[in-house]
Design a protein around this motif. Sequence first.
Motif, mmCIF file in Angstrom:
data_model
loop_
_atom_site.group_PDB
_atom_site.id
_atom_site.type_symbol
_atom_site.label_atom_id
_atom_site.label_comp_id
_atom_site.label_asym_id
_atom_site.label_seq_id
_atom_site.Cartn_x
_atom_site.Cartn_y
_atom_site.Cartn_z
ATOM 1 N N THR A 1 0.801 -1.232 0.000
ATOM 2 C CA THR A 1 0.000 0.000 0.000
ATOM 3 C C THR A 1 0.831 1.279 0.000
ATOM 4 O O THR A 1 0.586 2.190 -0.818
ATOM 5 C CB THR A 1 -0.998 -0.017 1.176
ATOM 6 N N PRO A 2 1.845 1.444 0.875
ATOM 7 C CA PRO A 2 2.580 2.718 0.879
ATOM 8 C C PRO A 2 3.387 2.997 -0.386
ATOM 9 O O PRO A 2 3.785 4.132 -0.628
ATOM 10 C CB PRO A 2 3.526 2.595 2.087
ATOM 11 N N PHE A 3 3.627 1.973 -1.196
ATOM 12 C CA PHE A 3 4.425 2.154 -2.408
ATOM 13 C C PHE A 3 3.596 2.625 -3.601
ATOM 14 O O PHE A 3 4.157 2.993 -4.632
ATOM 15 C CB PHE A 3 5.119 0.835 -2.784
ATOM 16 N N VAL A 4 2.265 2.584 -3.493
ATOM 17 C CA VAL A 4 1.399 2.944 -4.622
ATOM 18 C C VAL A 4 1.241 4.462 -4.659
ATOM 19 O O VAL A 4 0.496 5.047 -3.866
ATOM 20 C CB VAL A 4 0.026 2.250 -4.509
ATOM 21 N N LYS A 5 1.985 5.112 -5.568
ATOM 22 C CA LYS A 5 1.929 6.571 -5.684
ATOM 23 C C LYS A 5 2.389 6.988 -7.076
ATOM 24 O O LYS A 5 3.011 6.190 -7.800
ATOM 25 C CB LYS A 5 2.765 7.237 -4.597
ATOM 26 N N PRO A 6 2.094 8.226 -7.475
ATOM 27 C CA PRO A 6 2.481 8.669 -8.809
ATOM 28 C C PRO A 6 3.988 8.504 -9.041
ATOM 29 O O PRO A 6 4.799 8.731 -8.143
ATOM 30 C CB PRO A 6 2.081 10.147 -8.827
ATOM 31 N N GLY A 7 4.340 8.081 -10.265
ATOM 32 C CA GLY A 7 5.742 7.938 -10.641
ATOM 33 C C GLY A 7 6.305 6.544 -10.465
ATOM 34 O O GLY A 7 7.349 6.219 -11.039
ATOM 35 N N VAL A 8 5.651 5.721 -9.665
ATOM 36 C CA VAL A 8 6.111 4.347 -9.460
ATOM 37 C C VAL A 8 5.594 3.485 -10.609
ATOM 38 O O VAL A 8 4.456 3.657 -11.063
ATOM 39 C CB VAL A 8 5.596 3.802 -8.105
ATOM 40 N N THR A 9 6.394 2.557 -11.092
ATOM 41 C CA THR A 9 5.940 1.661 -12.154
ATOM 42 C C THR A 9 5.287 0.416 -11.542
ATOM 43 O O THR A 9 5.610 0.014 -10.422
ATOM 44 C CB THR A 9 7.101 1.200 -13.053
ATOM 45 N N THR A 10 4.378 -0.180 -12.307
ATOM 46 C CA THR A 10 3.755 -1.420 -11.840
ATOM 47 C C THR A 10 4.773 -2.561 -11.843
ATOM 48 O O THR A 10 4.640 -3.520 -11.084
ATOM 49 C CB THR A 10 2.522 -1.780 -12.682
ATOM 50 N N GLU A 11 5.801 -2.443 -12.686
ATOM 51 C CA GLU A 11 6.883 -3.439 -12.662
ATOM 52 C C GLU A 11 7.600 -3.418 -11.311
ATOM 53 O O GLU A 11 7.919 -4.468 -10.746
ATOM 54 C CB GLU A 11 7.868 -3.133 -13.792
ATOM 55 N N ALA A 12 7.841 -2.201 -10.788
ATOM 56 C CA ALA A 12 8.483 -2.086 -9.477
ATOM 57 C C ALA A 12 7.580 -2.651 -8.379
ATOM 58 O O ALA A 12 8.056 -3.327 -7.453
ATOM 59 C CB ALA A 12 8.814 -0.616 -9.190
ATOM 60 N N ILE A 13 6.284 -2.390 -8.487
ATOM 61 C CA ILE A 13 5.322 -2.933 -7.512
ATOM 62 C C ILE A 13 5.307 -4.461 -7.585
ATOM 63 O O ILE A 13 5.295 -5.147 -6.555
ATOM 64 C CB ILE A 13 3.929 -2.331 -7.767
ATOM 65 N N ASP A 14 5.352 -4.996 -8.805
ATOM 66 C CA ASP A 14 5.395 -6.450 -8.984
ATOM 67 C C ASP A 14 6.629 -7.044 -8.313
ATOM 68 O O ASP A 14 6.546 -8.061 -7.616
ATOM 69 C CB ASP A 14 5.394 -6.786 -10.478
ATOM 70 N N LYS A 15 7.788 -6.409 -8.501
ATOM 71 C CA LYS A 15 9.026 -6.946 -7.917
ATOM 72 C C LYS A 15 8.986 -6.901 -6.391
ATOM 73 O O LYS A 15 9.395 -7.862 -5.717
ATOM 74 C CB LYS A 15 10.245 -6.170 -8.437
#
Length: 264
Positions: free
Chosen positions: A29-43
């Motif tokens: 949850t805290p990582f979901v913000k503008p500028g972050v890629t979904t690839e980074a969220i996946d990793k």
Amino acid sequence: MSVELKTPADIEKMRIAGKLASEVLDYITPFVKPGVTTEAIDKLCHDYMVNVQGCIPAPLNYAPDGHNPYPKSICTSINSVVCHGIPNDKPLKNGDIMNIDITVIKDGYHGDTSRMFYVGEVSEHARRLCKITYECMWRGIEKVKPGATLGDIGYAIQQYAESSGYSVVQEFCGHGIGKRFHEEPQVLHYGRPGTGLKLEAGMIFTIEPMINQGKRHLRMMGDGWTVATKDRSLSAQWEHTILVTETGYEVLTQSAGTPAKPSR
């Protein structure tokens, strides 16, 4: 239709898997913000599942009949994407809405859940869609008890969505789950009361309505996985895994950060 009733030992393993899946959503949850890629969220999710929880990400290389293996560990479905969005290197934008769908395998059992996330400042109409979709899921969950039918669940969801001005995706549905990712029964998010399979204690399945702001019709994207609204309207989805108990239901995919049941 052969629906497997889970044993007490199965149910205990499913509680563990369900809680772990939900805890991945708490973690990210805290990582979901503008500028972050979904690839980074996946990793981040992949590493958390594998290295911290000791789980296997069920979507990674999942290949049902006729599909290429799914290439990532989670699904990230943004704005007009209905489901099965593949994480990529495109940054999230302020105002996006996104579903993150997590399925873990722990000790051979699957836990499956998803939530909607707001990226930065989100419009009021997008927030309303996410809120109504969450309430749709809970309207369906509240119908679960022995002797009720799958049609009761679908009708409760459809009636609330359509009376709120939205449409229900009909091509994708909830499903039985346990040692296999997808089992019987199929849990439609539309239907008529009193029709379909009668529920029994020991059944475990997901309820995961996909609700569109526009029409219900879909288009398949070129990657063979990503499904989007045909009219490019916004879509939202929430998902819990549900156990039918002797007296009603138990939500198996809950953790410290799970949003509260909506008040009525």
